[in-house]
Design a protein around this motif. Structure first.
Motif, PDB file in Angstrom:
ATOM      1  N   ASN A 116       0.835  -1.209   0.000  1.00  0.00           N
ATOM      2  CA  ASN A 116       0.000   0.000   0.000  1.00  0.00           C
ATOM      3  C   ASN A 116       0.866   1.254   0.000  1.00  0.00           C
ATOM      4  O   ASN A 116       0.551   2.240  -0.684  1.00  0.00           O
ATOM      5  CB  ASN A 116      -0.936   0.020   1.210  1.00  0.00           C
ATOM      6  CG  ASN A 116      -2.094  -0.932   1.034  1.00  0.00           C
ATOM      7  OD1 ASN A 116      -2.462  -1.280  -0.085  1.00  0.00           O
ATOM      8  ND2 ASN A 116      -2.675  -1.364   2.145  1.00  0.00           N
ATOM      9  N   LYS A 117       1.962   1.232   0.765  1.00  0.00           N
ATOM     10  CA  LYS A 117       2.864   2.381   0.794  1.00  0.00           C
ATOM     11  C   LYS A 117       3.482   2.606  -0.590  1.00  0.00           C
ATOM     12  O   LYS A 117       3.604   3.743  -1.054  1.00  0.00           O
ATOM     13  CB  LYS A 117       3.999   2.154   1.813  1.00  0.00           C
ATOM     14  CG  LYS A 117       3.559   2.351   3.257  1.00  0.00           C
ATOM     15  CD  LYS A 117       4.605   1.904   4.234  1.00  0.00           C
ATOM     16  CE  LYS A 117       5.841   2.733   4.220  1.00  0.00           C
ATOM     17  NZ  LYS A 117       5.975   3.699   5.309  1.00  0.00           N
ATOM     18  N   LYS A 118       3.859   1.535  -1.233  1.00  0.00           N
ATOM     19  CA  LYS A 118       4.479   1.639  -2.558  1.00  0.00           C
ATOM     20  C   LYS A 118       3.473   2.195  -3.565  1.00  0.00           C
ATOM     21  O   LYS A 118       3.799   3.074  -4.371  1.00  0.00           O
ATOM     22  CB  LYS A 118       4.973   0.256  -3.011  1.00  0.00           C
ATOM     23  CG  LYS A 118       5.812   0.306  -4.272  1.00  0.00           C
ATOM     24  CD  LYS A 118       6.286  -1.072  -4.674  1.00  0.00           C
ATOM     25  CE  LYS A 118       7.407  -1.516  -3.734  1.00  0.00           C
ATOM     26  NZ  LYS A 118       8.021  -2.786  -4.145  1.00  0.00           N
ATOM     27  N   ARG A 119       2.229   1.690  -3.506  1.00  0.00           N
ATOM     28  CA  ARG A 119       1.192   2.150  -4.426  1.00  0.00           C
ATOM     29  C   ARG A 119       0.924   3.643  -4.203  1.00  0.00           C
ATOM     30  O   ARG A 119       0.811   4.418  -5.152  1.00  0.00           O
ATOM     31  CB  ARG A 119      -0.082   1.331  -4.202  1.00  0.00           C
ATOM     32  CG  ARG A 119      -1.058   1.428  -5.340  1.00  0.00           C
ATOM     33  CD  ARG A 119      -2.246   0.478  -5.192  1.00  0.00           C
ATOM     34  NE  ARG A 119      -1.854  -0.907  -5.012  1.00  0.00           N
ATOM     35  CZ  ARG A 119      -2.214  -1.674  -3.967  1.00  0.00           C
ATOM     36  NH1 ARG A 119      -2.992  -1.184  -3.032  1.00  0.00           N
ATOM     37  NH2 ARG A 119      -1.820  -2.916  -3.873  1.00  0.00           N
ATOM     38  N   ARG A 120       0.850   4.053  -2.959  1.00  0.00           N
ATOM     39  CA  ARG A 120       0.587   5.458  -2.628  1.00  0.00           C
ATOM     40  C   ARG A 120       1.739   6.343  -3.113  1.00  0.00           C
ATOM     41  O   ARG A 120       1.531   7.439  -3.636  1.00  0.00           O
ATOM     42  CB  ARG A 120       0.417   5.582  -1.109  1.00  0.00           C
ATOM     43  CG  ARG A 120      -0.031   6.916  -0.647  1.00  0.00           C
ATOM     44  CD  ARG A 120      -1.517   7.073  -0.858  1.00  0.00           C
ATOM     45  NE  ARG A 120      -1.919   8.418  -0.495  1.00  0.00           N
ATOM     46  CZ  ARG A 120      -2.771   9.147  -1.180  1.00  0.00           C
ATOM     47  NH1 ARG A 120      -3.353   8.662  -2.257  1.00  0.00           N
ATOM     48  NH2 ARG A 120      -3.074  10.356  -0.798  1.00  0.00           N
ATOM     49  N   SER A 121       2.948   5.850  -2.922  1.00  0.00           N
ATOM     50  CA  SER A 121       4.136   6.571  -3.371  1.00  0.00           C
ATOM     51  C   SER A 121       4.101   6.770  -4.890  1.00  0.00           C
ATOM     52  O   SER A 121       4.414   7.855  -5.394  1.00  0.00           O
ATOM     53  CB  SER A 121       5.383   5.799  -2.962  1.00  0.00           C
ATOM     54  OG  SER A 121       6.513   6.278  -3.615  1.00  0.00           O
ATOM     55  N   ASP A 122       3.713   5.721  -5.609  1.00  0.00           N
ATOM     56  CA  ASP A 122       3.620   5.819  -7.068  1.00  0.00           C
ATOM     57  C   ASP A 122       2.585   6.862  -7.488  1.00  0.00           C
ATOM     58  O   ASP A 122       2.815   7.651  -8.402  1.00  0.00           O
ATOM     59  CB  ASP A 122       3.263   4.458  -7.685  1.00  0.00           C
ATOM     60  CG  ASP A 122       4.398   3.452  -7.569  1.00  0.00           C
ATOM     61  OD1 ASP A 122       5.542   3.875  -7.301  1.00  0.00           O
ATOM     62  OD2 ASP A 122       4.128   2.234  -7.711  1.00  0.00           O
ATOM     63  N   VAL A 123       1.432   6.865  -6.812  1.00  0.00           N
ATOM     64  CA  VAL A 123       0.374   7.834  -7.132  1.00  0.00           C
ATOM     65  C   VAL A 123       0.908   9.248  -6.944  1.00  0.00           C
ATOM     66  O   VAL A 123       0.739  10.119  -7.803  1.00  0.00           O
ATOM     67  CB  VAL A 123      -0.868   7.592  -6.236  1.00  0.00           C
ATOM     68  CG1 VAL A 123      -1.822   8.764  -6.295  1.00  0.00           C
ATOM     69  CG2 VAL A 123      -1.566   6.313  -6.636  1.00  0.00           C
ATOM     70  N   LYS A 124       1.583   9.511  -5.842  1.00  0.00           N
ATOM     71  CA  LYS A 124       2.087  10.858  -5.582  1.00  0.00           C
ATOM     72  C   LYS A 124       3.204  11.221  -6.561  1.00  0.00           C
ATOM     73  O   LYS A 124       3.318  12.379  -6.978  1.00  0.00           O
ATOM     74  CB  LYS A 124       2.593  10.952  -4.134  1.00  0.00           C
ATOM     75  CG  LYS A 124       1.460  10.920  -3.136  1.00  0.00           C
ATOM     76  CD  LYS A 124       1.961  11.222  -1.748  1.00  0.00           C
ATOM     77  CE  LYS A 124       0.794  11.384  -0.801  1.00  0.00           C
ATOM     78  NZ  LYS A 124       1.167  12.026   0.442  1.00  0.00           N
TER      79      LYS A 124
END
Length: 131
Positions: A116-124
């Protein structure tokens, strides 16, 4: 907890502030209820020690005093003071809560959190201005 004998309670009455109109000036509706925890026969030794330790900031010479003046009637203030005293004592003499046994998050939970952290990082990262 056993019932607190009436003989161990000390009541004081005085004039109350607040609602009551002209009656405030003439009736003793404010109630002070005192209970001598240090010398009480109603409590076991363990209960007494717990109460003295947990209520130390509220005690004067081992005596707990509860004041009630929110009602116009002395009788209702007496009931309110008695109820508050019982609740305060019940909380004070309750046995301590069991210690929490620390646990580790499962491997799956750790993986999901990191994903989830990685996915959120990608979005930002994709939102950033590239110019």
């Amino acid at each position: 907890m056993t019932e607190i004998p009436e003989a161990e309670l000390s009541w004081r009455f005085s004039r109350s502030s607040g609602p009551g109109g002209q009656g405030v000036n003439t009736t003793d509706s404010r109630v002070e209820l005192s209970f001598d925890i240090a010398n009480s026969q109603a409590l076991t030794d363990v209960q007494r020690e717990r109460a003295l330790e947990r209520l130390a900031h509220r005690l004067v010479d081992g005596v707990l005093t509860i004041a009630a003046q929110e009602f116009r009637s002395q009788l209702r203030n007496r009931e309110a003071a008695r109820t508050r005293l019982e609740a305060t004592l019940r909380d004070a003499i309750a046995p301590p809560a069991k210690k929490r046994r620390p646990t580790k998050p499962s491997k799956g939970q750790v993986e999901r959190r990191l994903e989830n952290k990685k996915r959120r990082s990608d979005v930002k990262r994709l939102r950033r201005d590239v110019s």
